[in-house]
Motif scaffolding. Structure first.
Motif, short mmCIF file in Angstrom:
data_model
loop_
_atom_site.label_atom_id
_atom_site.label_comp_id
_atom_site.label_asym_id
_atom_site.label_seq_id
_atom_site.Cartn_x
_atom_site.Cartn_y
_atom_site.Cartn_z
N LEU A 239 0.83 -1.21 0.00
CA LEU A 239 0.00 0.00 0.00
C LEU A 239 0.86 1.26 0.00
O LEU A 239 0.56 2.23 -0.69
N SER A 240 1.95 1.26 0.78
CA SER A 240 2.84 2.43 0.81
C SER A 240 3.46 2.65 -0.56
O SER A 240 3.55 3.78 -1.05
N ILE B 80 15.83 6.66 10.91
CA ILE B 80 14.50 7.11 11.33
C ILE B 80 14.65 7.87 12.65
O ILE B 80 15.05 7.29 13.66
N ALA B 81 14.37 9.18 12.61
CA ALA B 81 14.35 9.98 13.84
C ALA B 81 12.89 10.07 14.27
O ALA B 81 12.06 10.67 13.59
N GLN B 82 12.57 9.41 15.38
CA GLN B 82 11.18 9.23 15.77
C GLN B 82 10.86 10.00 17.05
O GLN B 82 11.46 9.72 18.09
N GLY B 83 9.94 10.96 16.98
CA GLY B 83 9.47 11.64 18.18
C GLY B 83 8.89 10.59 19.12
O GLY B 83 8.10 9.77 18.69
N LEU B 84 9.28 10.61 20.40
CA LEU B 84 8.87 9.56 21.35
C LEU B 84 7.36 9.38 21.33
O LEU B 84 6.61 10.30 21.67
N LYS B 96 9.22 -3.37 12.75
CA LYS B 96 8.83 -3.27 11.34
C LYS B 96 9.87 -2.47 10.55
O LYS B 96 10.15 -2.77 9.39
N GLY B 97 10.42 -1.43 11.17
CA GLY B 97 11.44 -0.61 10.50
C GLY B 97 12.69 -1.43 10.19
O GLY B 97 13.35 -1.21 9.17
N THR B 98 13.01 -2.38 11.06
CA THR B 98 14.16 -3.25 10.82
C THR B 98 13.88 -4.18 9.64
O THR B 98 14.71 -4.32 8.74
N GLU B 99 12.69 -4.77 9.63
CA GLU B 99 12.31 -5.62 8.48
C GLU B 99 12.41 -4.84 7.17
O GLU B 99 12.77 -5.38 6.13
N TYR B 237 5.88 3.81 6.10
CA TYR B 237 5.58 4.29 4.76
C TYR B 237 6.87 4.73 4.07
O TYR B 237 7.15 4.37 2.93
N ALA B 238 7.67 5.54 4.78
CA ALA B 238 8.90 6.10 4.18
C ALA B 238 9.85 4.97 3.77
O ALA B 238 10.40 4.98 2.66
N LEU B 239 10.04 3.99 4.66
CA LEU B 239 10.96 2.89 4.35
C LEU B 239 10.46 2.04 3.18
O LEU B 239 11.23 1.64 2.31
#
Lengths: 250, 250
Positions: A239-240, B80-84, B96-99, B237-239
């Motif tokens: 989807l992304s 990925i810089a992620q706001g807490l 999921k980001g690692t996958e 989405y970005a990845l």
């Protein structure tokens, strides 16, 4: 602004009538009052901004201020056919898949699906998934709540494939053919308004026989990159990528 | 085949020495025996297939059969810089980001972050996230475990931006500029081997002042499609889009 979906008959020319759980949400959760503005959508083609004019225990009336042009739907209709996964993964797929623009979800029972849906309980399960889809659609500013079908067999799924302009089967390809992956090629050929189905296997994947059957009906096997994605990640990847292809690249 | 990450010093020219939790995983969870094959990676540039030759309570030795060419890493380095975010959303983002191929995760504390990391507990939290990243990297056949940094302030995050070739700030754009979105333009200009940072706000988003500060340091604000994505969905989405752009479209 807070968004709510209402049935077609609840949206008149001048006002919207809100009933059911949304009444509680507006009055108790959001603590809104007369004069506050909300957005209502009839889950088809009409989305309006409106102002609350009357609040009762069971019903809220909001006067329509203006119609809003719908523009948050993906330019192609995407159906996610998901092999029944374990635990609450289907909840995650439907919540995130709705945010990412899916049009329809078809859960299906694959050979390696550990979970089986009891036919008696299937109705309740679909109802629960529909609620997740509705909430995610409101939160993500969708104009349409995705459809969640009841669980199907592989044979039932196969019968529906002919209604689609393109059917992609998520599959760990051994090698890419040519310059682009099969998935990128399919998206390049897909036109605005057309329908695409993405078939994802359950944990452990589809069997060779299932892959053979689906491909003989016209599904195109394609990898989603060289890493092995968990079943619940594959639909979100697709989807992304479709959003990126149709909404950001042009 | 089952994959394990080992420290550099555990991988010799002829054999790999496996210690710690992976010993339990191989012997008790996977119930492997002498003669069974596994894949080991040193989390840098070396991945080998090997055969178990000795099993002890605390140590397993596997003889190296051959070196495997690494090919499951994204062609660009994505941070990925992620706001807490609240609850266990960071776990989901890291798994999921690692996958999906992320190279580094930087959690940072934004004005609207409800969660604060106690400095005393930060070490334990990072350790837990690193474990999630290691497991997801093994499961998805990565050659590299993503780096998880400890929580940073916005000022600390800003200082690191100059090390990147491109910095994208996930932002609900009011309108797209030109043909493509800023994100698609940035990816078109990014070359293989270069570094890109994706900055995502916490629930409720970044404040106008935070957006101004980040953009004045060179971040480019870009939407990820017309729907409003939850904070944990934006990074995924970005990845996915980066993988589609660099791995499937070419």
């Amino acid at each position: 602004m807070q968004r709510y979906f209402v049935a077609k008959e609840q949206m008149g020319d001048q006002e919207v009538k809100i009933t059911g759980e949304d009444v509680k949400h507006i009055s108790r959760v959001m603590r809104m009052n007369i004069g506050d503005q909300i957005i209502c959508s009839d889950n088809d083609s009409r989305t309006v901004s409106c102002r609350i004019s009357s609040m009762m225990d069971q019903e809220i009336i909001a006067d329509i201020i203006e119609s809003l042009a719908p523009n948050t739907e993906l330019p192609v209709e995407v159906t996610i056919a998901q092999g029944l996964p374990k635990g609450d993964k289907l909840d995650l797929i439907i919540q995130k898949g709705t945010e990412l623009g899916a049009h329809t979800f078809i859960p299906y029972s694959a050979s390696r699906s550990v979970v089986k849906w009891d036919h008696k309980k299937a109705g309740k399960k679909v109802e629960r998934l529909e609620k997740i889809a509705k909430e995610a659609a409101e939160q993500s500013y969708r104009e349409r709540i995705p459809v969640v079908l009841t669980v199907q067999t592989l044979a039932e799924l196969k019968k529906q494939m002919s209604q689609y302009d393109s059917v992609i089967l998520a599959y760990e390809e051994s090698a890419k053919e040519g310059e682009k992956s099969q998935f990128a090629s399919a998206l390049s050929e897909l036109k605005v308004g057309q329908k695409i189905m993405i078939i994802v296997g359950p944990e452990g994947g589809l069997t060779d026989e299932e892959v053979r059957q689906l491909c003989s009906e016209g599904a195109v096997a394609s990898g989603f990159g060289p890493r092995i994605l968990r079943t619940e990640t594959a639909a979100l990847y697709a989807l992304s990528a479709i959003s990126y292809h149709f909404e950001l690249m042009r």
